[in-house]
Scaffold this motif. Structure first.
Motif, mmCIF file in Angstrom:
data_model
loop_
_atom_site.group_PDB
_atom_site.id
_atom_site.type_symbol
_atom_site.label_atom_id
_atom_site.label_comp_id
_atom_site.label_asym_id
_atom_site.label_seq_id
_atom_site.Cartn_x
_atom_site.Cartn_y
_atom_site.Cartn_z
ATOM 1 N N LYS A 7 43.464 41.167 40.961
ATOM 2 C CA LYS A 7 43.179 40.090 39.796
ATOM 3 C C LYS A 7 42.617 38.936 40.782
ATOM 4 C CE LYS A 7 44.822 37.065 36.489
ATOM 5 N NZ LYS A 7 45.843 36.910 35.386
ATOM 6 N N GLU A 8 43.103 38.380 41.914
ATOM 7 C CA GLU A 8 42.832 37.279 42.599
ATOM 8 C C GLU A 8 41.160 37.494 42.877
ATOM 9 O OE1 GLU A 8 43.648 34.727 46.559
ATOM 10 O OE2 GLU A 8 45.173 35.726 45.629
ATOM 11 N N SER A 9 41.192 38.681 43.754
ATOM 12 C CA SER A 9 39.758 38.952 44.221
ATOM 13 C C SER A 9 38.602 39.094 43.181
ATOM 14 C CB SER A 9 39.753 40.109 45.211
ATOM 15 O OG SER A 9 40.153 41.376 44.653
ATOM 16 N N LEU A 10 39.263 40.058 42.048
ATOM 17 C CA LEU A 10 38.306 39.922 41.020
ATOM 18 C C LEU A 10 37.595 38.435 40.477
ATOM 19 C CD1 LEU A 10 36.834 41.687 38.627
ATOM 20 C CD2 LEU A 10 38.575 41.651 37.518
ATOM 21 N N ILE A 11 38.629 37.551 40.167
ATOM 22 C CA ILE A 11 38.182 36.344 39.873
ATOM 23 C C ILE A 11 37.344 35.644 40.670
ATOM 24 C CG2 ILE A 11 39.071 34.181 39.351
ATOM 25 C CD1 ILE A 11 41.583 35.216 38.051
ATOM 26 N N THR A 12 37.744 35.693 41.987
ATOM 27 C CA THR A 12 36.991 34.955 43.048
ATOM 28 C C THR A 12 35.695 35.490 43.335
ATOM 29 O OG1 THR A 12 39.087 34.503 44.325
ATOM 30 C CG2 THR A 12 37.092 34.302 45.603
ATOM 31 N N LEU A 13 35.496 36.898 43.386
ATOM 32 C CA LEU A 13 34.287 37.518 43.466
ATOM 33 C C LEU A 13 33.142 37.328 42.362
ATOM 34 C CD1 LEU A 13 32.508 38.643 45.761
ATOM 35 C CD2 LEU A 13 33.170 40.957 45.036
ATOM 36 N N SER A 14 33.826 37.593 41.299
ATOM 37 C CA SER A 14 33.151 37.360 39.933
ATOM 38 C C SER A 14 32.496 35.902 39.879
ATOM 39 C CB SER A 14 33.686 37.926 38.981
ATOM 40 O OG SER A 14 34.800 36.923 38.234
ATOM 41 N N ILE A 107 26.047 32.460 30.104
ATOM 42 C CA ILE A 107 27.227 31.567 30.364
ATOM 43 C C ILE A 107 28.197 31.504 29.399
ATOM 44 C CG2 ILE A 107 27.948 28.906 30.688
ATOM 45 C CD1 ILE A 107 24.882 28.667 31.991
ATOM 46 N N ASN A 108 27.870 31.785 28.142
ATOM 47 C CA ASN A 108 29.128 32.020 26.976
ATOM 48 C C ASN A 108 29.614 33.457 27.331
ATOM 49 O OD1 ASN A 108 28.192 29.396 26.316
ATOM 50 N ND2 ASN A 108 27.082 30.020 24.501
ATOM 51 N N SER A 109 28.998 34.266 27.579
ATOM 52 C CA SER A 109 29.401 35.606 27.643
ATOM 53 C C SER A 109 30.145 35.571 28.956
ATOM 54 C CB SER A 109 28.611 36.749 27.249
ATOM 55 O OG SER A 109 27.450 36.802 28.312
ATOM 56 N N TYR A 110 29.644 35.091 29.898
ATOM 57 C CA TYR A 110 30.500 35.072 31.120
ATOM 58 C C TYR A 110 31.845 34.541 31.092
ATOM 59 C CZ TYR A 110 31.809 33.012 35.764
ATOM 60 O OH TYR A 110 32.505 32.621 36.829
ATOM 61 N N ASN A 111 31.940 33.345 30.393
ATOM 62 C CA ASN A 111 33.339 32.741 30.109
ATOM 63 C C ASN A 111 34.070 33.510 29.277
ATOM 64 O OD1 ASN A 111 32.796 30.327 31.587
ATOM 65 N ND2 ASN A 111 31.589 29.340 29.852
ATOM 66 N N GLN A 114 35.533 36.234 31.716
ATOM 67 C CA GLN A 114 36.420 35.473 32.547
ATOM 68 C C GLN A 114 37.840 35.300 32.125
ATOM 69 O OE1 GLN A 114 36.215 34.585 35.979
ATOM 70 N NE2 GLN A 114 34.427 36.108 35.581
ATOM 71 N N GLU A 115 37.743 34.986 30.603
ATOM 72 C CA GLU A 115 39.076 34.904 29.795
ATOM 73 C C GLU A 115 39.834 36.093 29.883
ATOM 74 O OE1 GLU A 115 40.378 31.869 28.684
ATOM 75 O OE2 GLU A 115 38.899 31.114 30.136
ATOM 76 N N ILE A 117 39.596 38.699 32.049
ATOM 77 C CA ILE A 117 40.163 38.773 33.317
ATOM 78 C C ILE A 117 41.710 37.806 33.535
ATOM 79 C CG2 ILE A 117 39.928 38.550 35.831
ATOM 80 C CD1 ILE A 117 36.978 38.962 35.043
ATOM 81 N N LYS A 118 41.407 36.695 33.059
ATOM 82 C CA LYS A 118 42.619 35.895 33.436
ATOM 83 C C LYS A 118 43.739 36.217 32.621
ATOM 84 C CE LYS A 118 39.485 31.719 34.852
ATOM 85 N NZ LYS A 118 38.971 30.627 34.603
ATOM 86 N N SER A 119 43.569 36.826 31.421
ATOM 87 C CA SER A 119 44.694 37.015 30.385
ATOM 88 C C SER A 119 45.506 38.429 30.933
ATOM 89 C CB SER A 119 44.089 37.146 28.874
ATOM 90 O OG SER A 119 43.386 38.539 28.957
ATOM 91 N N HIS A 120 45.162 39.121 31.793
ATOM 92 C CA HIS A 120 45.825 40.080 32.196
ATOM 93 C C HIS A 120 46.504 40.076 33.499
ATOM 94 C CE1 HIS A 120 44.518 43.246 29.162
ATOM 95 N NE2 HIS A 120 43.345 42.176 28.984
ATOM 96 N N THR A 121 47.428 40.684 33.869
ATOM 97 C CA THR A 121 48.313 40.912 34.971
ATOM 98 C C THR A 121 47.468 41.832 36.013
ATOM 99 O OG1 THR A 121 49.581 42.778 34.588
ATOM 100 C CG2 THR A 121 50.493 40.596 33.871
ATOM 101 N N ASN A 122 47.782 41.722 37.240
ATOM 102 C CA ASN A 122 47.271 42.471 38.335
ATOM 103 C C ASN A 122 47.424 43.952 37.792
ATOM 104 O OD1 ASN A 122 45.897 42.456 40.954
ATOM 105 N ND2 ASN A 122 47.554 43.652 41.432
#
Length: 163
Positions: A7-14, A107-111, A114-115, A117-122
């Motif tokens: 998850k961390e690398s997915l958030i960071t790289l995206s 930008i809207n669809s990107y956000n 991102q939500e 991604i952030k809503s799920h556990t690794n």
């Protein structure tokens, strides 16, 4: 950077790939300029529209899959072998929008992505076969393809076309 596997690398790289793409576009002397011939996406607007529409496809797959249903992949009426035809349809739909509007939609669809991604556990993101709709792969693999991998493709295309 290597393909994300957590998850961390997915958030960071995206996020970094998306920001790198927008920075490149912001640095262009004329982001509305046409690219040299040889690509279907003929300008920055087309590329951003392509990314936005693939975000929308990912969002639809996720929504449908979350209901326990099998999403139409890549889109209703298209098989994976017909992706070029789908991309042409996406390109045609992008011709009626401005660069500014397309960028904001992206930008809207990107956000929204991102939500998710952030809503799920690794584990929820990277355990293979966790969700019936993702088949033998993981939700994270789909999200990598819809984000950082696609942003890197767009970055390289725009950079090459802008030379």
């Amino acid at each position: 950077m290597a393909r994300p596997t957590n998850k961390e690398s997915l958030i960071t790289l995206s996020q970094s790939s998306f920001n790198k793409l927008l920075s490149l576009i912001d640095s262009l002397p004329d982001p509305k300029a046409e690219f040299p011939s040889g690509t279907m996406n003929r300008n920055v607007r087309d590329v951003l529209g392509h990314l936005h529409h693939w975000h929308l496809l990912m969002l639809e797959w996720y929504k449908t899959g979350s209901k326990g249903e099998k999403p139409a992949m890549p889109a209703t009426g298209y098989s994976w072998k017909e992706t070029p035809e789908l991309n042409k349809k996406i390109w045609e739909e992008c011709q009626h929008s401005t660069l500014s509007d397309t960028r904001q939609r992206l930008i809207n669809s990107y956000n929204q992505i991102q939500e998710i991604i952030k809503s799920h556990t690794n584990e929820e993101l990277f355990e293979k076969k966790k969700y019936k709709w993702t088949g033998t792969t993981s939700l994270g693999a789909y999200l990598v393809s819809a984000t950082s991998s696609h942003y890197e493709w767009a970055f390289k295309l725009i950079k090459k076309a802008s030379k």
